[in-house]
Design an enzyme around this catalytic site. Structure first.
Site, PDB file in Angstrom:
ATOM      1  N   LYS A  22      33.001  43.957  33.909  1.00 52.79           N
ATOM      2  CA  LYS A  22      32.998  44.534  35.259  1.00 52.79           C
ATOM      3  C   LYS A  22      33.013  46.059  35.182  1.00 52.79           C
ATOM      4  CE  LYS A  22      35.123  40.388  37.111  1.00 52.79           C
ATOM      5  NZ  LYS A  22      36.341  39.679  37.460  1.00 52.79           N
TER       6      LYS A  22
ATOM      7  N   GLN B 153      42.508  40.359  37.877  1.00 53.57           N
ATOM      8  CA  GLN B 153      41.882  39.358  37.006  1.00 53.57           C
ATOM      9  C   GLN B 153      42.793  38.141  36.852  1.00 53.57           C
ATOM     10  OE1 GLN B 153      38.650  39.568  35.754  1.00 53.57           O
ATOM     11  NE2 GLN B 153      39.049  37.432  35.228  1.00 53.57           N
TER      12      GLN B 153
ATOM     13  N   ASP C 121      36.866  40.664  46.028  1.00 54.08           N
ATOM     14  CA  ASP C 121      36.623  39.304  45.538  1.00 54.08           C
ATOM     15  C   ASP C 121      36.419  38.347  46.715  1.00 54.08           C
ATOM     16  OD1 ASP C 121      36.454  39.192  42.787  1.00 54.08           O
ATOM     17  OD2 ASP C 121      38.636  39.177  42.483  1.00 54.08           O
TER      18      ASP C 121
END
Ligand code: NAD
Length: 287
Positions: free
Chosen positions: A52, A96, A119
């Site tokens: 990412k 994460q 997200d």
């Protein structure tokens, strides 16, 4: 059979994002800034966060990775999330997953301000997505929609079967295909006679995490087949000792399909682009 090439399409979208960011910087504006929280040293999580970070650099975003020891307490992590929520310099925040067992993931992800939740997991964003309001979309379904649109695949009036009902793929995918005017059925582990649904589908989206599950005799001639699955299967002939396998048995399904995603190189790179598109959006959305 035509391949839906996620590598190629994601590269094209990344170049478009890059030129937008260059224009922002040239106009003296701030570039999008993504922050990622990584707790502990799980190998897969470290790889995902590094990927990412690399994607952000590639398109010119600012990126910050905040690394915490596996012993970090839930309260300490909550305090960090709140700090980022209040930091005007950071536009998007991801944590994460998975987090160490002693930390309540739900509590952490719900502490992230929905305004920075790139997200798209916060209940506020999930609700807005289901209502069809503009918000951050979960990266995998978002990337799949971009792929379908890129290839001009007709969705209106088509019958779409989604296999899998997870919060991050199956459920949001079904909502987005409904918004694309499909008639949608969601199949899952308790579905009785699953092939009777997939055999009628114009579009099948397989997201169950069972390698090679969808076979040629389960799809109709000319179907569009999207394979979300990625499972590591042992392979002594591969250098790494494993290879990635999708939920679709490519050999038997590809000859019957009109369009199909490969694994790897299909949905995976589009997921990464989905996160970048959300982060770009975060500069203006909710501000
Ligand atoms: P999950 O385990 O949370 O959900 C799996 C779903 O599949 C469940 O809803 C379950 O009901 C259903 N299911 C399980 N067995 C079934 C069966 N035999 N028949 C019908 N339905 C069944 O998984 P997830 O997070 O949604 O991920 C699914 C797969 O997609 C995994 O392989 C995952 O690694 C992969 N994935 C890939 C990407 C990507 O970028 N390519 C992103 C997210 C997930």
């Amino acid at each position: 059979m035509n391949l839906l090439n996620g590598n190629e399409v994601s590269q094209k979208i990344k170049l478009e994002i890059k030129s937008k960011v260059e224009a922002m910087r040239a106009a003296g504006k701030k570039a999008p800034h993504l922050a990622a929280i990584l707790v502990g040293s799980d190998g897969a999580s470290m790889t995902y966060v590094a990927a990412k970070e690399k994607d952000c650099h590639e398109v010119g975003f600012d990126s910050t990775v905040l690394r915490f020891d596996a012993n970090t307490t839930e309260e300490e992590l909550i305090a960090e999330v709140i700090k980022i929520n209040n930091n005007p310099n950071i536009d998007g925040l991801i944590v994460q997953l998975p987090l160490p067992k002693h930390i309540n993931e739900k509590r952490i992800t719900e502490t992230i301000s929905y305004k920075k939740d790139v997200d798209g997991f916060h209940p506020m964003n999930v609700g807005m997505m289901f209502k069809g309001l503009k918000t951050f979309l979960p990266a995998t379904p978002f990337g799949i929609i971009k792929l379908i649109e890129h290839y001009g695949i007709e969705t209106s009036g088509k019958y779409c079967v989604v296999i899998g009902r997870s919060d991050i793929v199956g459920k949001p995918m079904s909502a987005l295909m409904l918004q694309k005017n499909c008639t949608v059925t969601v199949c899952h582990s308790k579905t009785v006679d699953l092939p009777s649904y997939t055999q009628k589908a114009d579009i099948v989206i397989a997201a169950l995490g069972r390698p090679g599950f969808l076979k040629g005799d389960m799809v109709k001639e000319g179907a569009v087949v999207i394979d979300v699955g990625i499972t590591r299967v042992e392979d002594a002939t591969a250098k790494s000792g494993f290879r990635l396998k999708g939920d679709v048995d490519f050999e038997s399904v590809a000859p019957k399909s009109s369009f199909i995603t490969p694994v790897p190189g299909g949905v995976g790179p589009m997921t990464r682009v989905g996160l970048l598109l959300n982060t770009l959006e975060a500069i203006e959305l909710f501000k």
